[in-house]
Design an enzyme around this catalytic site. Structure first.
Site, short mmCIF file in Angstrom:
data_model
loop_
_atom_site.label_atom_id
_atom_site.label_comp_id
_atom_site.label_asym_id
_atom_site.label_seq_id
_atom_site.Cartn_x
_atom_site.Cartn_y
_atom_site.Cartn_z
CE LYS A 102 -4.36 0.78 0.15
NZ LYS A 102 -5.64 -0.08 -0.20
CG ASP A 142 -7.01 3.22 -1.37
OD1 ASP A 142 -7.53 2.00 -1.68
OD2 ASP A 142 -6.99 3.81 -0.57
#
Ligand code: NAD
Length: 412
Positions: A102, A142
């Site tokens: 991430k 995201d």
């Protein structure tokens, strides 16, 4: 408890349950690699501002790492580390040949121009360039990032390497090797999970009342698909609050309204509500699709929904989880419920590597098949072991990663 602490607490519980080997347990507790970079850019007014960027790669036992990039004022190393670990579990659960990663930049994109966001994206990509690549680590969109962000990342990476490399990011525009169905993927997966949950509860989809927190990529697609199938979406919200109509909101009109750059709150024939009020609404299905920690020990007793499908990552804290399980709420955990994004990202990457593209029907069919199969495996495991669906999903995910580590052994 911070988000990372709650993810690690859940991990320890699962590690105990599956009697995870001590060495592997220790290795999975920490990410393989965590990168912090300074991202200086020139703002439109000529001043220079330095932003902090992160990329965390949790585990590489099963392949390259994969995970989104978020732009948000709350982004920090702990948050990104927790999200990278969740990505490892999600990829393992869905049987994808990836570990989790991430990344993100601590910034407020709502206060920046498109040109500033482009410079930020290109400089960030350059700062992390040695850590990413189609065989190393593959970013995706995201919170507050989208197809355009991915196009800039792909272009920056390709310009530095001297030739076009499609597979370095997923969630790209179709013309740059994006996949059909990727933009809708996560929301579509959430929709499939609501469909399956309704079957478990023995009710029809048509007429179910639904409240959705977060009306971005995930929330708006789930809302549209549910609306098209006859569900009554009675409330939706964004970061500034939400709207409510007991008789249901016309989601197609609302999407059109937002595309015209109008605020959710200015939509016709609705009352305005706060995010707290939305979560506490009397409805059949609640879909938290915004950010983490939204349902917690302070508001869990107000929750009335019988089915909760986690569109967001980590929207429910462990304390709240237990209360909901005791109340027999059917809770579909994030690593399953929002896995549609990474599954179609995987399809996009495979298509990019082969320079051969599939049709949308094929993509949607494969997604549905994968998600429904895993949903049923988790349901059986939870029934068999008398555990909640989150614990069951984590058990499958952690066991698969552990198996890969065992097979590889510890280098050197
Ligand atoms: P997005 O930026 O498109 O939309 C986010 C939505 O949440 C917006 O409507 C925003 O106004 C709202 N929001 C932000 N802060 C809020 C707050 N404090 N309270 C209420 N609403 C708030 O982001 P997205 O891509 O839809 O992602 C949403 C969630 O889903 C995130 O947790 C993300 O990690 C997760 N997720 C996204 C994907 C994907 O493919 N985009 C995949 C898996 C998981």
């Amino acid at each position: 408890m911070s988000f990372l602490e709650s993810v690690l607490e859940q991990y320890e519980i699962v590690a105990d349950k599956i009697k995870l080997d001590d060495g592997i347990r220790e290795r999975l507790r920490c990410p393989k690699r965590a990168l912090i970079v300074s991202v200086p850019i020139e703002m439109d007014n000529g001043t220079v501002k330095v932003f902090k960027g992160y990329r965390v790669q949790h585990d590489i036992a099963m392949g390259p790492t994969k995970g989104g990039i978020r732009y948000h004022p709350n982004v920090n190393l702990e948050e990104v580390t927790a999200l990278a670990m969740l990505m490892s579990l999600k990829c393992a659960l869905m049987q994808l040949p990836y570990g989790g990663a991430k990344g993100g930049i601590c910034c407020n994109p709502k206060e920046m121009s498109q040109k500033e966001i482009e410079r930020l994206t290109r400089r960030f990509t350059t700062e992390i360039i040695w850590a990413i690549g189609p065989e190393e680590d593959i970013p995706a969109p995201d919170l507050n990032t989208n197809m355009q962000t991915m196009a800039w990342m792909m272009d920056t990476y390709s310009m530095q390497k001297g030739h076009t490399i499609l597979g370095v990011v997923t969630g790209k525009p179709l013309v740059l090797g994006g996949s059909l169905g990727r933009e809708d993927a996560t929301g579509r997966g959430v929709f499939y999970m609501v469909e399956e949950s309704a079957k478990v509860k023995g009710t029809k989809l048509k007429g179910l009342t639904v409240a959705i927190q977060g009306f971005g990529n995930v929330g708006s697609v789930a809302a549209r698909l549910l609306f098209e199938k006859g569900c009554k979406v009675i409330a939706v919200s964004g970061s500034k609050g939400g709207i409510y109509n007991k008789g249901g909101i016309n989601i197609k009109d609302l999407i059109q309204h937002i595309q015209e750059n109008k605020e959710i709150a200015d939509f016709h024939s609705v009352d305005t509500i706060t995010n707290e009020e939305l979560l506490a609404l009397d409805c059949d299905v609640l879909i938290p699709a915004a950010i983490e920690g939204q349902i917690n020990k302070h508001n869990v007793n107000d929750i009335k929904a019988k089915i909760i499908v986690e569109g967001a990552n980590g929207p429910i804290t462990p304390e709240a989880d237990m209360v909901l399980y005791d109340r027999d709420v059917l809770l579909i955990p994030d690593i399953l419920a929002n896995s549609g994004g990474v599954v179609i990202s995987y399809f996009e990457w495979v298509q990019d590597l082969q320079f051969y593209f599939w049709n949308e029907r094929e993509i949607q069919q494969r997604l549905k098949e994968m998600m429904v199969n895993i949903f049923n495996s988790i349901l059986s495991l939870s029934g068999e072991k008398k555990i909640d669906l989150r614990t069951a999903s984590w058990m499958l995910g952690v066991s698969r990663i552990s198996e890969a580590h065992k097979a590889r052994g510890l280098y050197p």
